[in-house]
Design an enzyme around this catalytic site. Structure first.
Site, PDB file in Angstrom:
ATOM      1  N   ALA B  13     158.798-113.552  -1.871  1.00 48.96           N
ATOM      2  CA  ALA B  13     158.092-114.449  -2.784  1.00 48.96           C
ATOM      3  C   ALA B  13     158.086-115.829  -2.144  1.00 48.96           C
ATOM      4  O   ALA B  13     159.130-116.462  -2.005  1.00 48.96           O
ATOM      5  CB  ALA B  13     158.802-114.490  -4.133  1.00 48.96           C
ATOM      6  N   MET B  14     156.915-116.272  -1.725  1.00 49.43           N
ATOM      7  CA  MET B  14     156.829-117.547  -1.006  1.00 49.43           C
ATOM      8  C   MET B  14     156.206-118.624  -1.871  1.00 49.43           C
ATOM      9  O   MET B  14     155.127-118.438  -2.433  1.00 49.43           O
ATOM     10  CB  MET B  14     155.993-117.357   0.272  1.00 49.43           C
ATOM     11  N   GLY B  16     155.866-121.807  -0.604  1.00 50.99           N
ATOM     12  CA  GLY B  16     155.384-122.875   0.256  1.00 50.99           C
ATOM     13  C   GLY B  16     156.506-123.844   0.581  1.00 50.99           C
ATOM     14  O   GLY B  16     156.343-124.778   1.367  1.00 50.99           O
ATOM     15  N   VAL B  18     160.572-124.733   1.915  1.00 52.46           N
ATOM     16  CA  VAL B  18     161.289-124.361   3.133  1.00 52.46           C
ATOM     17  C   VAL B  18     162.217-123.160   2.909  1.00 52.46           C
ATOM     18  O   VAL B  18     162.399-122.342   3.823  1.00 52.46           O
ATOM     19  CB  VAL B  18     162.046-125.599   3.703  1.00 52.46           C
ATOM     20  N   ASP B  19     162.791-123.032   1.715  1.00 58.00           N
ATOM     21  CA  ASP B  19     163.744-121.937   1.479  1.00 58.00           C
ATOM     22  C   ASP B  19     163.093-120.565   1.624  1.00 58.00           C
ATOM     23  O   ASP B  19     163.587-119.706   2.360  1.00 58.00           O
ATOM     24  CB  ASP B  19     164.384-122.073   0.096  1.00 58.00           C
ATOM     25  N   SER B  20     161.998-120.343   0.909  1.00 59.06           N
ATOM     26  CA  SER B  20     161.374-119.021   0.968  1.00 59.06           C
ATOM     27  C   SER B  20     160.768-118.780   2.348  1.00 59.06           C
ATOM     28  O   SER B  20     160.695-117.635   2.814  1.00 59.06           O
ATOM     29  CB  SER B  20     160.322-118.844  -0.137  1.00 59.06           C
ATOM     30  N   CYS B 107     161.557-117.156 -16.348  1.00 58.62           N
ATOM     31  CA  CYS B 107     160.614-116.751 -15.306  1.00 58.62           C
ATOM     32  C   CYS B 107     161.262-115.736 -14.385  1.00 58.62           C
ATOM     33  O   CYS B 107     160.665-114.715 -14.047  1.00 58.62           O
ATOM     34  CB  CYS B 107     160.152-117.966 -14.503  1.00 58.62           C
ATOM     35  N   CYS B 205     157.978-126.031 -12.948  1.00 56.15           N
ATOM     36  CA  CYS B 205     156.790-125.877 -12.098  1.00 56.15           C
ATOM     37  C   CYS B 205     155.474-126.038 -12.827  1.00 56.15           C
ATOM     38  O   CYS B 205     154.478-126.389 -12.215  1.00 56.15           O
ATOM     39  CB  CYS B 205     156.821-124.536 -11.381  1.00 56.15           C
TER      40      CYS B 205
END
Lengths: 399, 365
Positions: B13-14, B16, B18-20, B107, B205
């Protein structure tokens, strides 16, 4: 329990199979070669008065004739744009703003369009509607063409300024019955007729979109990157007597109608692509006929597969189908994992999957619309690729 | 020639961020067949990256660029209708009921590790992975999966993941559990990922402005009745214009004149009364948690000393759990020392050392 085994990554040596020609086409090698030829000599601004500019100007005007020939027009009737989207915007806004300058009220202007248009038309019409322009939409039949009876009804109730419709539907490949439509429109000579011929050129016979053979056409939009030309260039055909307010004001290029220094590379590339298409159009290509027959035969054998759009009246180069209870995105991802590029819906926007408005307009359920996959092929496709596509589809459906 | 990839496929699950992105990079290097997917939570995606929030078109573009760099396929899917129902509506309704919701936990519970996980499996994934700072362990003795805090205590995100069950844990990979934030950024930089320096998204978010404006946008003003402000002795001190504007422990914005500092102590949504008091009134040592979920339902933690977290940014405190006879899904939690501003609606999570035991939702205190 969970071990991390060394796995193969994507095999880079597998050649990708491209079945999304309707979204864009590979550049013809002859077009790609062009850039090298003139880089050092033809760089001046074509509007400059000196000889360097003149050389470029002449090239552009020669190119214009090639593009004009594609649709049976003369070069003075062709304007270059940044693509079909701009041409469509130009045609619709240009005409409506011209009317507005005469009538002073947007509310006094009406247009007719169809429920199966490309977003370039749809969103431009929506914009005009927000300004006050009255819009009537001809619904689609389940076959995918516009409902002619409804068009006739609409025309009886009022006379719009403009009727704009797509000739070949970009999602289903279905061809609108242009002969009957133009015959109907000849009873209403005051209405300006604009045709989005983006997917038509090369894929169907020019008898359907040639402006000499179809003099009722007032304005026509075409695109370069659908016929193996460069992206970022298109053209607008218009009859001299059609008045359009320009979208771009400035240096008065393109007969004062579309300012901005001409996209020289794009124009030359487009012209070359046009010449190649005139010489060897896809709709006459025997190899493509073979691919078409093969695909139709094989797809018809697959259980639960339904075509969207009447194949009898569609270009063979765009095929839209769905498999019962299979999500289109799921198929696309699995094809993509196998390096086969297909499409769901239109290529535009952020790349998310919404049920197609075209399929919904044809009466399809949300679920059917979500299952739809579009494949499209062209000049550089091979029968072998089509065979791999079918075998991969079968494998995906089993797994 | 066989095209279909063999081997284990992970859907990352990206966002955008840096972590993902680093999670995807590490999994690719470990030999997994990686697919990057972003999910959009609202029908219309914000075009530009905003200071608050995440997952605008710009963020998706960052994810796409990273995916391209890592040579992994990347797609965007929409979960907007479900997100509206399970997260956004939950958020608004909780505020109107006088609670302070935690949409990020919701979520994770309903969207990320359920809807998205299922979609990922449909698209051919064997696992789902995220850039959360935590780890999953399989304990051979107990034959159960364990959720463990991330090495970086400050970044640990297990608080938001307490609802994960054994089945979900068997399908999830968390590559960043053993890393600190700094190490993750360094790994991103080494790999030339464009977002190595990108700001972390801190806020909710789906809220662009303030949560108040958001709630007001979700319902019409006339639906929010004004009510009384009272002290704990039921003396009426003034009026408020909507309980949703306040949260427990809040000091600012209370429309009452007072010599001493006063704080929001309780919200009674039935009577629509806002109770205020002094700092002492905010200290409680007991709370009831409802809808309690145990990571390993076979283990019994009643009566033991555990570390309990009542807010994501608060430190864990020692407490013991006891059963509530009236409701098997609720638990009573008693702290060894009183805590300040225990807030109904928030998640409460229990730990045995670094291991997440389970959690629930604060009902009352």
């Amino acid at each position: 329990m969970r071990k991390s085994l060394p796995m193969d990554t994507h095999n880079k040596s597998i050649r990708p199979i491209f079945l999304d020609y309707a979204a864009s086409t590979p550049l013809a090698p002859e077009v790609a070669a062009l850039a090298m030829e003139y880089e050092n000599s033809l760089y001046a601004n074509p509007s400059s008065i000196h000889q360097e500019g003149s050389k470029v100007r002449v090239e552009i005007e020669t190119a214009r004739a090639s593009v004009a020939a594609l649709i049976g027009a003369t070069k003075d009737q062709i304007l270059f744009t940044s693509g079909a989207t701009e041409s469509i915007n130009f045609a619709l806004k240009g005409l409506i703003f011209s009317e507005y300058l005469k009538k002073k009220f947007f509310e006094e202007i009406s247009v007719i369009t169809t429920a199966g248009e490309h977003s370039a038309t749809r969103n431009t019409i929506e914009f005009l509607q927000n300004l006050g322009v009255r819009v009537n939409e001809v619904p689609l039949t389940s076959r995918g063409i516009m409902d002619l009876k409804e068009l006739e009804n609409l025309l009886r109730t009022e006379t719009p300024t403009l009727f704009s419709f797509i000739l070949v539907n970009n999602e289903t490949g279905v061809v609108n019955p242009i002969k009957e439509i133009l015959e109907l429109m000849s009873k209403y000579p005051e209405i300006k007729v604009h045709i989005d011929a983006t997917q038509a050129v090369g894929k169907i016979s020019p008898k359907f979109y040639s402006v000499t053979r179809n003099p009722r056409i007032d304005i026509l939009s075409i695109s370069s990157h659908k016929i193996y030309g460069p992206k970022g260039i298109g053209a607008l055909y218009k009859k001299p007597e059609v008045a359009l307010v320009p979208l771009l004001h400035g240096g008065l290029q393109e007969r004062r109608l579309r300012s901005g220094t001409e996209n020289f590379q794009g124009i030359l590339g487009f012209a070359k692509a046009a010449e190649l298409t005139l010489e060897n159009p896809d709709y006459k290509n025997e190899k493509l006929k073979e691919i078409s027959e093969y695909l139709l035969t094989e797809l018809r054998k697959i259980e639960g597969l339904k075509f969207y759009g009447d194949r009898e009246i569609a270009t063979s180069q765009i095929l839209n189908f769905g498999i019962h209870q299979k999500d289109g995105l799921e198929l696309l991802v699995k094809f993509d994992q196998n390096k086969i590029a297909v499409s769901i819906g239109s290529a535009c926007y952020s790349g998310t999957h919404k049920p197609s408005h075209v399929l919904k307009a044809m009466g399809e359920s949300d679920q059917n619309a979500q299952s739809a996959v579009r494949i499209s092929y062209g000049r550089y496709s091979t029968l072998e690729e089509a065979q791999t596509f079918i075998s991969t589809l079968k494998m995906i459906l089993i797994g | 020639m066989e095209h279909y990839p063999r081997g284990k496929t992970v859907v990352v699950a990206m966002s955008g961020g840096v972590d993902s992105s680093v999670a995807a990079a590490l999994l690719k290097e470990q030999g997994y067949n990686v697919i990057g997917i972003s999910y959009q939570v609202q029908e219309t995606v914000a075009p530009a990256a905003r200071a608050k929030g995440c997952c605008s078109l710009d963020d998706f573009l960052d994810a796409r660029v990273v995916a391209n760099k890592l040579d992994i396929p990347y797609y965007v899917i929409s979960v907007a209708p479900e997100f509206k129902k399970e997260v956004i509506d939950y958020f608004t309704e909780e505020y109107l009921a006088g609670n302070t919701p935690n949409p990020c936990v919701k979520c994770n519970e309903k969207i990320k590790f359920e809807l998205f996980l299922n979609k990922a499996m449909e698209l051919g994934g064997d696992y789902v992975a995220t850039g959360h700072y935590c780890s999953v362990n399989f304990n051979e003795e107990t034959q159960a999966y364990e959720l463990i805090k991330g090495l970086d205590e400050f970044k640990d995100q297990t608080y938001f993941l307490f609802t994960l069950n054994q089945d979900q844990l068997s399908k999830v990979l968390f590559p960043l559990g053993g890393l600190t934030k700094k190490e993750v950024r360094d790994l991103a930089f080494e790999r030339g990922l464009i977002n190595h320096n990108k700001r972390d998204s801190q806020e909710i978010c789906f809220i662009e402005n303030s949560y108040r404006e958001f709630i007001e946008g979700q319902i019409s003003f006339k639906d929010i009745p004004s009510g009384e402000i009272r002290d704990l002795q039921e003396n009426v001190l003034g009026k408020h214009k909507g309980l949703y504007q306040f949260t427990i422990g809040q000091r600012k914005g209370i429309p009452i004149e007072s010599l001493e500092p006063i704080y929001v102590v309780r919200k009674d949504s039935l009577k629509n009364v806002l109770y205020v008091g002094n700092n002492k009134d905010l200290m409680r040592d007991t709370l009831i948690a409802k809808e309690v979920h145990w990571i390993n339902p076979k283990e019994n933690y009643f009566g033991k000393n555990l570390m309990v977290k009542i807010r994501s940014r608060f430190q864990d405190k020692i407490a013991t759990l006891t059963e509530t006879p009236s409701d098997s899904n609720s638990v009573q939690i008693k702290f060894t020392e009183p805590l300040r501003a225990i807030t109904p609606g928030q998640a409460v999570v229990f730990y045995d050392g670094p291991k997440v035991v389970g959690g629930g939702w604060i009902k009352s205190c």
